[in-house]
Design an enzyme around this catalytic site. Structure first.
Site, PDB file in Angstrom:
ATOM      1  N   ASP A 113       0.758  -1.137   0.148  1.00 29.77           N
ATOM      2  CA  ASP A 113       0.078  -0.156   0.051  1.00 29.77           C
ATOM      3  C   ASP A 113       0.828   1.260  -0.128  1.00 29.77           C
ATOM      4  O   ASP A 113       1.855   1.151   0.309  1.00 29.77           O
ATOM      5  CB  ASP A 113      -0.762   0.174   1.403  1.00 29.77           C
ATOM      6  CG  ASP A 113      -1.825  -0.963   1.604  1.00 29.77           C
ATOM      7  OD1 ASP A 113      -1.872  -1.681   0.522  1.00 29.77           O
ATOM      8  OD2 ASP A 113      -2.013  -1.286   2.733  1.00 29.77           O
TER       9      ASP A 113
HETATM   10  N1  URA Z   1      -1.087  -6.004   4.098  1.00 24.55           N
HETATM   11  C1  URA Z   1      -1.774  -4.725   3.963  1.00 24.55           C
HETATM   12  O1  URA Z   1      -2.651  -4.284   4.549  1.00 24.55           O
HETATM   13  N2  URA Z   1      -1.115  -3.881   3.364  1.00 24.55           N
HETATM   14  C2  URA Z   1       0.001  -4.099   2.783  1.00 24.55           C
HETATM   15  O2  URA Z   1       0.817  -2.967   2.039  1.00 24.55           O
HETATM   16  C3  URA Z   1       0.643  -5.362   2.723  1.00 24.55           C
HETATM   17  C4  URA Z   1      -0.171  -6.055   3.344  1.00 24.55           C
END
Ligand code: URA
Length: 244
Positions: A113
């Site tokens: 993310d």
């Molecule tokens: N889980 C999440 O919530 N975000 C990420 O970037 C990776 C795993």
């Protein structure tokens, strides 16, 4: 140089993003490209595509970029997006500009993310990409999670049991391993990669993730000396470690 696949010089350099084939032909004619110190004036000539090619082939005296078949590890900083298209800073902006013109293109292996930092792998090798993300490979991803509220003490058991159902999904989660570091910090190791999985898992047990950082993929840890925003070419041993 060892034997292996070859590519016309003009096509190789164009595929590496140095310019058009016509431009590469002109550079060669002007003696600006050398192979083992000797000008290579004929851009029709095939050169072997080996990992050590940059040690032999130079443009204006500088080693050429690594040929196709590369894998990179990047320390993804917060605030950059794993996308080729979206507006705003992208992980690809952290690589040399010329690399955006590479063919085959470099892509992230899975995604983090925008608000997640840590180890992100990239490659131009489609087979490697699929091998890493394939559920059959069981590549475990370890995240350091910071939480808004103290852990209740039941989360590790809930996650380890498997079967947790995330909102909006119909397939239960596989078991995951959680280790408590402090009342509001934990390490969570996953073997699958659903959308926003870590954040949604903690939401499912009534908590909220305030910071998320990926520390490792398989047996490959984010190196301590790789600062946020920096990347490094992966060695064959690094790639093997992902599956180790
Ligand atoms: N889980 C999440 O919530 N975000 C990420 O970037 C990776 C795993």
């Amino acid at each position: 140089m060892s034997r292996g696949p070859t590519l016309r010089l003009d096509r190789l350099l164009a595929n590496l993003g140095y310019g058009s084939r016509r431009e590469m032909q002109a550079l060669a004619k002007n003696g600006r490209i050398t192979l083992d110190g000797e000008p290579l004036r004929d851009a029709d000539k095939h050169v072997p595509i080996t990992r050590d090619l940059p040690e032999h082939l130079r443009l204006d005296g500088k080693p050429i970029d690594p040929p196709p078949g590369i894998a990179l590890m990047l320390h993804k900083p917060l605030g950059v997006t794993c996308s080729h298209k979206e507006a705003g800073p992208l992980v690809y902006d952290l690589l040399p500009t010329r690399w955006r013109m590479r063919e085959p293109a470099i892509s992230t292996i899975g995604r983090l993310d925008k608000d997640t930092s840590g180890l992100l792998l990239l490659t131009d090798d489609g087979a490697l990409l699929h091998r890493v993300i394939s559920p059959k490979s069981h590549v475990a991803k370890r995240y350091r999670v910071t939480l808004d509220r103290p852990l209740t003490g039941e989360e590790a058991e809930t996650f380890a049991a498997g079967g947790l159902m995330l909102e909006g999904e119909t397939k239960p989660l596989l078991p995951a391993v959680m280790e408590t570091l402090s009342p509001t910090q934990a390490l969570l190791t996953l073997t699958e990669g659903r959308y926003h999985q870590v954040r949604r898992m903690f939401a499912a047990v009534g908590n909220h993730v305030t910071a998320l950082h990926r520390e490792s993929m398989g047996g490959l840890n984010l190196p301590d000396d790789l600062a946020a925003g920096e990347y490094r070419l992966m060695s064959e041993a690094d790639v093997a470690a992902v599956f180790g």
